[in-house]
Design an enzyme around this catalytic site. Structure first.
Site, PDB file in Angstrom:
ATOM      1  N   HIS A 183      46.481  20.895  28.741  1.00 58.12           N
ATOM      2  CA  HIS A 183      46.829  21.220  27.354  1.00 58.12           C
ATOM      3  C   HIS A 183      45.717  20.714  26.438  1.00 58.12           C
ATOM      4  O   HIS A 183      45.169  21.468  25.634  1.00 58.12           O
ATOM      5  CB  HIS A 183      48.171  20.590  26.982  1.00 58.12           C
ATOM      6  CG  HIS A 183      48.448  20.650  25.514  1.00 58.12           C
ATOM      7  ND1 HIS A 183      48.639  21.841  24.862  1.00 58.12           N
ATOM      8  CD2 HIS A 183      48.502  19.675  24.565  1.00 58.12           C
ATOM      9  CE1 HIS A 183      48.824  21.592  23.564  1.00 58.12           C
ATOM     10  NE2 HIS A 183      48.741  20.298  23.373  1.00 58.12           N
TER      11      HIS A 183
ATOM     12  N   TYR B 184      53.010  18.489  36.008  1.00 54.39           N
ATOM     13  CA  TYR B 184      54.078  19.475  35.772  1.00 54.39           C
ATOM     14  C   TYR B 184      53.708  20.930  36.095  1.00 54.39           C
ATOM     15  O   TYR B 184      54.597  21.758  36.240  1.00 54.39           O
ATOM     16  CB  TYR B 184      54.582  19.380  34.312  1.00 54.39           C
ATOM     17  CG  TYR B 184      53.519  19.640  33.259  1.00 54.39           C
ATOM     18  CD1 TYR B 184      53.241  20.931  32.828  1.00 54.39           C
ATOM     19  CD2 TYR B 184      52.773  18.599  32.715  1.00 54.39           C
ATOM     20  CE1 TYR B 184      52.255  21.168  31.875  1.00 54.39           C
ATOM     21  CE2 TYR B 184      51.793  18.829  31.761  1.00 54.39           C
ATOM     22  CZ  TYR B 184      51.536  20.107  31.341  1.00 54.39           C
ATOM     23  OH  TYR B 184      50.563  20.349  30.423  1.00 54.39           O
TER      24      TYR B 184
ATOM     25  N   ARG C 111      47.354  29.267  31.141  1.00 56.74           N
ATOM     26  CA  ARG C 111      46.487  28.153  30.723  1.00 56.74           C
ATOM     27  C   ARG C 111      45.878  27.538  31.974  1.00 56.74           C
ATOM     28  O   ARG C 111      46.581  26.938  32.777  1.00 56.74           O
ATOM     29  CB  ARG C 111      47.317  27.107  29.956  1.00 56.74           C
ATOM     30  CG  ARG C 111      46.454  26.139  29.133  1.00 56.74           C
ATOM     31  CD  ARG C 111      47.288  24.964  28.636  1.00 56.74           C
ATOM     32  NE  ARG C 111      47.613  24.088  29.741  1.00 56.74           N
ATOM     33  CZ  ARG C 111      48.710  23.323  29.811  1.00 56.74           C
ATOM     34  NH1 ARG C 111      49.586  23.307  28.844  1.00 56.74           N
ATOM     35  NH2 ARG C 111      48.919  22.555  30.874  1.00 56.74           N
TER      36      ARG C 111
HETATM   37  C1  LIG Z   1      55.058  21.454  14.078  1.00 61.05           C
HETATM   38  C2  LIG Z   1      54.555  20.836  15.350  1.00 61.05           C
HETATM   39  N1  LIG Z   1      55.414  20.440  16.303  1.00 61.05           N
HETATM   40  C3  LIG Z   1      54.950  19.880  17.448  1.00 61.05           C
HETATM   41  C4  LIG Z   1      53.614  19.697  17.640  1.00 61.05           C
HETATM   42  C5  LIG Z   1      53.115  19.023  18.910  1.00 61.05           C
HETATM   43  N2  LIG Z   1      52.412  20.004  19.741  1.00 61.05           N
HETATM   44  C6  LIG Z   1      51.063  20.138  19.697  1.00 61.05           C
HETATM   45  S1  LIG Z   1      50.521  21.368  20.657  1.00 61.05           S
HETATM   46  C7  LIG Z   1      52.080  21.759  21.191  1.00 61.05           C
HETATM   47  C8  LIG Z   1      52.300  22.901  22.141  1.00 61.05           C
HETATM   48  C9  LIG Z   1      51.934  24.199  21.540  1.00 61.05           C
HETATM   49  O1  LIG Z   1      52.075  25.222  22.450  1.00 61.05           O
HETATM   50  P1  LIG Z   1      51.623  26.704  22.151  1.00 61.05           P
HETATM   51  O2  LIG Z   1      51.939  27.068  20.744  1.00 61.05           O
HETATM   52  O3  LIG Z   1      52.164  27.542  23.221  1.00 61.05           O
HETATM   53  O4  LIG Z   1      50.023  26.637  22.221  1.00 61.05           O
HETATM   54  P2  LIG Z   1      49.101  26.248  23.477  1.00 61.05           P
HETATM   55  O5  LIG Z   1      48.802  24.790  23.345  1.00 61.05           O
HETATM   56  O6  LIG Z   1      49.855  26.568  24.696  1.00 61.05           O
HETATM   57  O7  LIG Z   1      47.860  27.058  23.332  1.00 61.05           O
HETATM   58  C10 LIG Z   1      53.007  20.897  20.598  1.00 61.05           C
HETATM   59  C11 LIG Z   1      54.451  20.940  20.852  1.00 61.05           C
HETATM   60  C12 LIG Z   1      52.741  20.124  16.617  1.00 61.05           C
HETATM   61  N3  LIG Z   1      51.408  20.031  16.740  1.00 61.05           N
HETATM   62  N4  LIG Z   1      53.218  20.714  15.481  1.00 61.05           N
END
Ligand SMILES: Cc1ncc(C[n+]2csc(CCOP(=O)(O)OP(=O)(O)O)c2C)c(N)n1
Ligand SMILES: [Mg+2]
Length: 334
Positions: free
Chosen positions: A236, A245, A232
């Site tokens: 985020h 971080y 990435r």
């Molecule tokens: C069920 C749920 N738990 C927690 C969140 C909070 N949250 C939003 S994005 C994220 C990280 C997701 O990471 P990843 O699946 O690796 O996707 P990336 O953002 O890295 O593309 C989290 C924990 C959420 N949106 N839905």
């Protein structure tokens, strides 16, 4: 495995450059307070565009997580237009019009994975051609939805492609805190389906893996789990400060493998891309995103859009809510 030809590679690079350019514009618009939260695609372009170019838009469905929409240009301008509406708070903006086979972004992690399996199962029962490709992140793979859907898909042998984009982070959680498994692809073993890891910075590798999985799925052999490894490169979301971080050395190393820069250089070296082409593509990309933004900004919020697309017809409760909201629409808009 089928490889993309030079013409396809040019189209892939074009879509990658468009996605990167438009993501930059949206970042600035968010900083000006003009659009809502954005999850930048930076670093994922090769994986998303490479995958989508291996699909047939007329028959194959794409279920994005939330970082992919700018990379889905192959599916038509409606994807960007509806994404912009959605971002500006139009509930119906999430509803991409027929016959575009792309579902709305999914913020609830993992929730679209069972939808993908159900959709693919339905397609098979209806004897429809095509496959379903669902994007999700390394973080989303920790949800129960992933395991339940993966297990069912393996048993039913439905035409689904699970594409896990491992960008090394789930907000600030690094992959070593996400799983003790050797890879995300290895989770396929428990589903009884093939699992492969590909270099997500190389759109050709992703294209080949998805093409292969597509052949498998359409010939009745069932699902495949593909892990596309990337890094990435941005935050985020616009609500995040990754400098708190992400180790700066890791980021600098990843920037050397930037998928857009790598393919641009390779294509220039082969005489298949030029600075003037780059400029032309960037200009059109900016015009297009500004146009989508203006259109969305000038679309009045519709009360009806809150309830349209929920059910074929309103429940009695929805009818009461719809008329209540319609009667107070003036006040709501103010
Ligand atoms: C069920 C749920 N738990 C927690 C969140 C909070 N949250 C939003 S994005 C994220 C990280 C997701 O990471 P990843 O699946 O690796 O996707 P990336 O953002 O890295 O593309 C989290 C924990 C959420 N949106 N839905
Ligand atoms: Mg991630």
């Amino acid at each position: 495995m089928p490889k993309p030809n030079d013409k396809q590679l040019q189209m892939i690079l074009e879509d990658m450059v468009v996605a990167r350019t438009q993501a930059g514009r949206l970042w600035n618009l968010q900083r000006q307070g003009q659009v809502g939260t954005i999850a930048p695609i930076d670093g994922h372009e090769g994986a998303v565009v490479g995958a989508v170019h291996a699909l047939e838009t007329e028959s194959d469905w794409v279920l994005p997580q939330y970082r992919e929409p700018l990379g889905l240009r192959k599916y038509g301008p409606e994807v960007l237009d509806t994404f912009m509406l959605y971002n500006l708070g139009h509930p119906a903006g999430g509803h991409i019009p027929d016959p575009i086979k792309v579902t709305p972004s999914q913020i609830s992690l993992g929730a679209s994975i069972p939808h993908a399996v159900g959709l693919a199962w339905g397609m098979r029962l209806k004897d429809e051609d095509g496959v379903v490709l669902v994007f999700f992140g390394d973080g989303a793979s920790s949800e129960g939805d992933f395991y339940e859907a993966g297990n069912l898909a393996g048993v039913l042998k439905v035409p689904v492609i699970f594409l896990c984009i491992n960008n090394q982070w789930a907000i600030s959680t690094p992959t070593h805190m996400q799983t003790a498994a050797d890879s995300f692809a290895s989770k396929a073993e428990a589903f009884g389906i093939p699992g492969i890891t590909v270099d997500g910075n190389d759109p050709s590798s992703v294209y080949e893996a998805v093409s292969d999985a597509r052949i498998r799925a359409t010939s009745g052999k069932g699902p495949t789990l593909i892990e596309a490894t990337v890094y990435r490169l941005g935050a985020h979301t616009t609500a995040d400060d990754p400098t708190r971080y992400v180790p700066s050395d890791d980021l600098s190393a990843a920037q050397k493998n930037d998928p857009v820069h790598t393919l641009t250089k390779e294509m220039k070296d082969r005489g298949l891309w030029s600075d003037s082409k780059q400029e032309e593509v960037e200009t059109v990309a900016l015009e297009r995103i500004d146009d989508a933004f203006e259109k969305a900004k000038n679309t009045p919020l519709s009360v009806n859009s809150l309830m349209d697309h929920c059910f074929t017809s309103d429940t009695s409760r929805q009818s009461r809510q719809r008329s209540f909201l319609t009667n107070s629409a003036g006040e709501l808009n103010e």
